[in-house]
Design an enzyme around this catalytic site. Structure first.
Site, PDB file in Angstrom:
ATOM      1  N   TYR A 120       0.773  -1.252   0.000  1.00 57.60           N
ATOM      2  CA  TYR A 120       0.000   0.000   0.000  1.00 57.60           C
ATOM      3  C   TYR A 120       0.800   1.296   0.000  1.00 57.60           C
ATOM      4  CZ  TYR A 120      -3.994  -3.032   0.652  1.00 57.60           C
ATOM      5  OH  TYR A 120      -4.949  -3.990   0.464  1.00 57.60           O
ATOM      6  N   PHE A 388     -11.283  -4.290  11.162  1.00 55.68           N
ATOM      7  CA  PHE A 388     -12.179  -4.342   9.993  1.00 55.68           C
ATOM      8  C   PHE A 388     -11.422  -4.903   8.807  1.00 55.68           C
ATOM      9  CE2 PHE A 388     -10.187  -0.708   7.939  1.00 55.68           C
ATOM     10  CZ  PHE A 388      -9.677   0.003   8.997  1.00 55.68           C
TER      11      PHE A 388
END
Ligand code: COA
Length: 388
Positions: A120, A388
């Site tokens: 990322y 999450f």
């Protein structure tokens, strides 16, 4: 040609979920799992990449808010379910998804949890927060003194009513903490596939309910009992201490495992600080500053002096520019830069968990006055207790 579309109906959402799960080497969701997953698909937040009519890549966001240093709360996008079909990887599919997602986000900041550390950075996400995985020797864990307030056990129906409200009130006490969305709670309270044997206790002090902890105990083949703390939030030191007194005085518990911030003072509660053992430290919050001027202005700064930071952002060039940061705040300026930094590394230093001086030593950034920048950005260690 990769085509990025916003998904709109349940059949597409389920195909999206199946594709993501397969990318993670999990099977497709069962009907029971899908029933608790569906509420996490919010309209307008789900993207898929298509090659012709075939879905080949996925991502989505959950809408929430995040605490920044100084205590302000800003809108936040929790990025999740990033996956590419195995027969389409390394052809730019996730790059196309990330570019589209970033350029259409309305929130000034996004975070995610990364399956691998190399993915990322190129999309402007930096490693901004780490977490300590602690193991406590419960048999030797003695907290002197009596509790200040009252701890009561609640059944699951009560927990489902009380916890979302209590988390909103007391769960945002540290930079990095995020508010939770209805779909998050639906999965947390999924009784059929996950929430069996989870016990919740709520703490109340002079002003009413001000903390809770949910935990699960299991027994191993040698009849030792291991507790995993699943969720823990508190508004003040009495609630925090009382809930630890409760956990460590429970009968038939040998070890307790919990995630904590790097600077969590837990060991100092106990007569013997060695009962708390750091089993691991791992990366947690990958942070993307989507709107750099807004996010620099949202947090507070400590220390004295000022630095001018030049930011470079290949994917969102509106962020390019120079910003003066001091204890008075942050603003765009037209002045010579002290430090030049790419946006992913500005994300990494945002909470103060990564240091400018360390990045300079590693030859990742250039400039001068790194110590001034570090004292300005210093703050409590970040933590995000919402997976999450
Ligand atoms: C990780 C994943 C999403 C990458 O998707 P992708 O479509 O192959 O990525 P792209 O082709 O757009 O790659 C962009 C660049 O990142 C690099 N990259 C992508 N994934 C990488 C990885 N896991 N490790 C190292 N480099 C990676 C590519 O080599 C490429 O580099 P380049 O531009 O210098 O050539 C995909 O491989 C996947 O689904 N993996 C399994 C599930 C997963 O881990 N999901 C992430 C959950 S957080």
């Amino acid at each position: 040609m990769t085509d990025i579309r916003v998904l709109t109906d349940e059949a597409q959402y389920r195909a999206h979920n199946t594709l993501f799960r397969r990318a993670m080497h999990w099977g497709p969701p069962s009907d029971e799992q899908w029933a608790v997953t569906l509420p996490s698909y919010e309209p307008g937040r789900t993207l898929a990449a298509f090659e012709g009519d075939e879905m080949v890549g996925t991502t989505q966001t959950f809408g929430s808010s995040m605490v920044v240093p100084g205590g302000a709360v800003v809108p936040h996008a929790a990025v999740s379910r990033v996956g590419v079909r195995a027969d389409y990887t390394r052809r730019g599919v996730v790059s196309a998804l990330m570019q589209e997602q970033l350029s259409t986000l309305t929130e000034p900041v996004a975070t995610l949890r990364a399956s691998e550390g190399r993915i990322y950075g190129r999309f402007g996400y930096g490693l901004a927060g780490r977490v300590r995985f602690l193991r406590i020797d419960a048999r030797k864990a003695v907290i002197p003194g009596a509790p200040a307030g009252r701890v009561r056990m609640v059944d699951q129906d009560t927990a489902e009513k009380v916890l979302p409200e209590l988390h909103t009130a007391v769960g945002l006490g540290r930079p990095g903490q995020i508010s939770r969305w209805p779909g998050w709670w639906a999965r947390a309270f999924d009784r059929k596939t996950e929430a069996d044997n989870v016990v919740t206790v709520v703490h109340s002090g002079p002003d009413g309910d001000d903390g809770y902890v949910s935990y699960k105990v299991s027994e191993d083949k040698d009849f030792n009992h291991h507790m995993v703390v699943e969720d823990f939030a508190w508004a003040n030191a009495d609630a925090w201490r009382d809930l630890w007194i409760y956990l460590t005085r429970l009968d038939l518990v040998d070890t307790i495992e919990v995630d904590a911030a790097l600077d969590d003072p837990l060991a100092w509660l106990f007569e013997d600080p060695r009962v708390v053992y750091t089993k691991d430290v791992y990366d947690q919050i990958w942070l993307r500053l989507v709107d750099v001027p807004r996010m620099l202005a949202a947090r507070t700064y400590s220390g004295t002096g000022s630095v001018v930071i030049e930011v470079r952002d290949k994917l969102l060039p509106a962020n390019d520019g120079r910003y003066r940061v001091s204890a008075d705040g942050a603003e765009r300026v037209d002045a010579p830069a002290d430090i030049t930094i790419p946006v992913d590394l500005l994300g990494a230093v945002y909470f103060g968990d990564t240091r400018f001086a360390g990045l300079a030593a590693a030859k990742r950034i250039e400039g001068a006055r790194f110590d001034v920048a570090d004292s300005l950005f210093a703050g409590p260690a970040p933590l995000c207790s919402t997976f999450f």
